[in-house]
Design a protein around this motif. Structure first.
Motif, PDB file in Angstrom:
ATOM      1  N   PHE A 294      33.314  35.429  42.269  1.00  0.00           N
ATOM      2  CA  PHE A 294      33.843  36.046  41.058  1.00  0.00           C
ATOM      3  C   PHE A 294      35.074  35.289  40.579  1.00  0.00           C
ATOM      4  O   PHE A 294      35.765  34.651  41.374  1.00  0.00           O
ATOM      5  CB  PHE A 294      34.202  37.504  41.330  1.00  0.00           C
ATOM      6  CG  PHE A 294      33.052  38.346  41.809  1.00  0.00           C
ATOM      7  CD1 PHE A 294      32.215  38.988  40.915  1.00  0.00           C
ATOM      8  CD2 PHE A 294      32.797  38.488  43.171  1.00  0.00           C
ATOM      9  CE1 PHE A 294      31.145  39.754  41.356  1.00  0.00           C
ATOM     10  CE2 PHE A 294      31.736  39.249  43.626  1.00  0.00           C
ATOM     11  CZ  PHE A 294      30.900  39.886  42.713  1.00  0.00           C
ATOM     12  N   PRO A 295      35.385  35.372  39.299  1.00  0.00           N
ATOM     13  CA  PRO A 295      36.575  34.671  38.810  1.00  0.00           C
ATOM     14  C   PRO A 295      37.885  35.280  39.300  1.00  0.00           C
ATOM     15  O   PRO A 295      38.899  34.587  39.375  1.00  0.00           O
ATOM     16  CB  PRO A 295      36.449  34.771  37.284  1.00  0.00           C
ATOM     17  CG  PRO A 295      35.576  35.963  37.056  1.00  0.00           C
ATOM     18  CD  PRO A 295      34.615  36.000  38.205  1.00  0.00           C
ATOM     19  N   ASP A 296      37.862  36.577  39.661  1.00  0.00           N
ATOM     20  CA  ASP A 296      39.082  37.235  40.128  1.00  0.00           C
ATOM     21  C   ASP A 296      38.709  38.545  40.817  1.00  0.00           C
ATOM     22  O   ASP A 296      37.554  38.992  40.775  1.00  0.00           O
ATOM     23  CB  ASP A 296      40.047  37.510  38.964  1.00  0.00           C
ATOM     24  CG  ASP A 296      39.369  38.214  37.796  1.00  0.00           C
ATOM     25  OD1 ASP A 296      38.866  39.337  37.988  1.00  0.00           O
ATOM     26  OD2 ASP A 296      39.317  37.623  36.700  1.00  0.00           O
ATOM     27  N   LYS A 297      39.686  39.162  41.468  1.00  0.00           N
ATOM     28  CA  LYS A 297      39.463  40.383  42.232  1.00  0.00           C
ATOM     29  C   LYS A 297      39.048  41.548  41.327  1.00  0.00           C
ATOM     30  O   LYS A 297      38.183  42.360  41.695  1.00  0.00           O
ATOM     31  CB  LYS A 297      40.725  40.763  43.009  1.00  0.00           C
ATOM     32  CG  LYS A 297      40.598  42.000  43.883  1.00  0.00           C
ATOM     33  CD  LYS A 297      41.878  42.241  44.659  1.00  0.00           C
ATOM     34  CE  LYS A 297      41.749  43.448  45.585  1.00  0.00           C
ATOM     35  NZ  LYS A 297      41.525  44.700  44.826  1.00  0.00           N
ATOM     36  N   ASP A 298      39.637  41.649  40.146  1.00  0.00           N
ATOM     37  CA  ASP A 298      39.308  42.755  39.250  1.00  0.00           C
ATOM     38  C   ASP A 298      37.842  42.717  38.834  1.00  0.00           C
ATOM     39  O   ASP A 298      37.164  43.756  38.792  1.00  0.00           O
ATOM     40  CB  ASP A 298      40.211  42.726  38.005  1.00  0.00           C
ATOM     41  CG  ASP A 298      41.647  43.108  38.316  1.00  0.00           C
ATOM     42  OD1 ASP A 298      41.873  43.719  39.381  1.00  0.00           O
ATOM     43  OD2 ASP A 298      42.535  42.791  37.507  1.00  0.00           O
ATOM     44  N   THR A 299      37.351  41.528  38.528  1.00  0.00           N
ATOM     45  CA  THR A 299      35.933  41.399  38.170  1.00  0.00           C
ATOM     46  C   THR A 299      35.048  41.764  39.358  1.00  0.00           C
ATOM     47  O   THR A 299      34.034  42.460  39.207  1.00  0.00           O
ATOM     48  CB  THR A 299      35.625  39.971  37.710  1.00  0.00           C
ATOM     49  OG1 THR A 299      36.449  39.634  36.588  1.00  0.00           O
ATOM     50  CG2 THR A 299      34.163  39.825  37.315  1.00  0.00           C
TER      51      THR A 299
END
Length: 326
Positions: A294-299
């Protein structure tokens, strides 16, 4: 996670990794002395290794290449300095170019592997010796510590019988770090057929439906790197929900072993999620492993919160009952 400790010693120029396994010494030794078993864990998730040469004798050499999800390649070698089965072996480990010539930009390091029995199985201690502080700091900066931990986490699946490891455990989700998730599911069926079920539209439409009450309205597959693909779903009858779909590009296809793709929600600008799907067969059963980046933890958290794993489990059950048994 098998790795219990990683210690760097800048004075003695060493890195020591300690890992514990619930298997006897002889079984762990066999995993390190068989290139086909090594290929399943020598390399972090997303970078599986292929050993192209294997001379398991003192003075002998092994060559390998790790293959990244976007077509990247990193090659290396082991020169066996000592072999004392099943307790210890020592290698000179270095990087090479694609022709097998040593890469002079990265000095080789000496690695000492020892295996000792414990009450619960085996303790493995790996000590890497560096030629300079610069070399030690270089590999740490390249992510060797994190990569080693993730690579060792794959060894449990190698040391156990595949059904013992995964049968009856359903779809399992492991959070590897803030941007990587590993999903595993044992499918009762041969790899060739499981691969077909993932790549032939008429078969995909019979099982890749998620929860009951949905149908696949569009299924365009990609069978080679660079191909585009597109899948869409819609609710049936009184089922609640809005139609949705995913589309993307195939980055790598190695039938029937591996497929890597970029995926995004239809009608959006992203973000893209990388799906690296691997298929491993043992005794008529296939372990499907999906590494998601994923591009980041939130995604990552947003996508996992949709009930994705539950939908995948229902689809896998449908795969076994509606496709593999026909």
């Amino acid at each position: 996670m098998p790795v219990t400790d990683v210690a760097t010693d800048t004075e003695n120029l060493t890195m020591t990794v300690t890992a514990d396994f619930a298997a006897p010494v002889e079984r762990v030794w066999s995993a390190y002395s068989d290139p086909r078993q090594l290929e399943r864990f020598w390399g972090p998730p997303g970078w599986p290794a292929t050993f192209t040469a294997w001379d398991h004798t003192v003075g002998g050499r092994a060559n390998y290449t790790m293959n990244g999800p976007r077509g990247e390649r990193s090659s290396g070698y082991w020169e066996f300095l000592a072999i004392e089965a099943p307790r210890r072996f020592e290698v000179l480990d270095g990087f090479t170019d694609e022709q097998g010539a040593p890469n002079e930009q990265f000095p080789p390091m000496r690695m000492d592997f020892t295996f000792a029995p414990t009450a619960d199985g085996t303790r493995m201690v790996t000590t890497s010796h560096f030629v300079s502080l610069e070399s030690l700091e270089q590999v740490v900066a390249m992510g060797m510590v994190e990569g080693t931990k993730m690579a060792m986490a794959q060894l449990d699946a190698v040391l156990q019988d595949l059904r013992e490891y995964a049968q009856g455990k359903g779809t399992r989700v492991e959070l590897l770090d803030d941007t990587h998730v590993r999903i595993t599911r044992l499918v009762e069926g041969p790899r060739e057929l499981v691969w077909r079920a993932h790549t032939e539209p008429e078969l995909i439409k019979r099982w890749m439906l998620g929860p009951d009450g949905w149908e696949m309205t569009e299924c365009e597959v990609g069978l080679a790197a660079g191909d585009r693909y597109r899948n869409s779903w819609a609710p049936v009858g009184d089922t609640e929900g809005e139609p949705f779909g995913f589309e993307g590009e195939m980055l790598l296809v190695d039938a029937p072993r591996r497929a890597v793709q970029l995926e995004r929600m239809q009608g959006t600008d992203g973000p893209d999620v990388l799906n690296d799907v691997n298929f491993y067969e043992e005794d008529g059963a296939t372990l499907v492993t999906v590494l998601m980046e994923f591009p980041d933890k939130d995604t990552r958290d947003e996508i996992l919160a949709t009930g994705m794993a539950e939908g995948m489990e229902q689809s896998f059950r449908r795969l076994e009952s509606a496709v593999l048994t026909v």
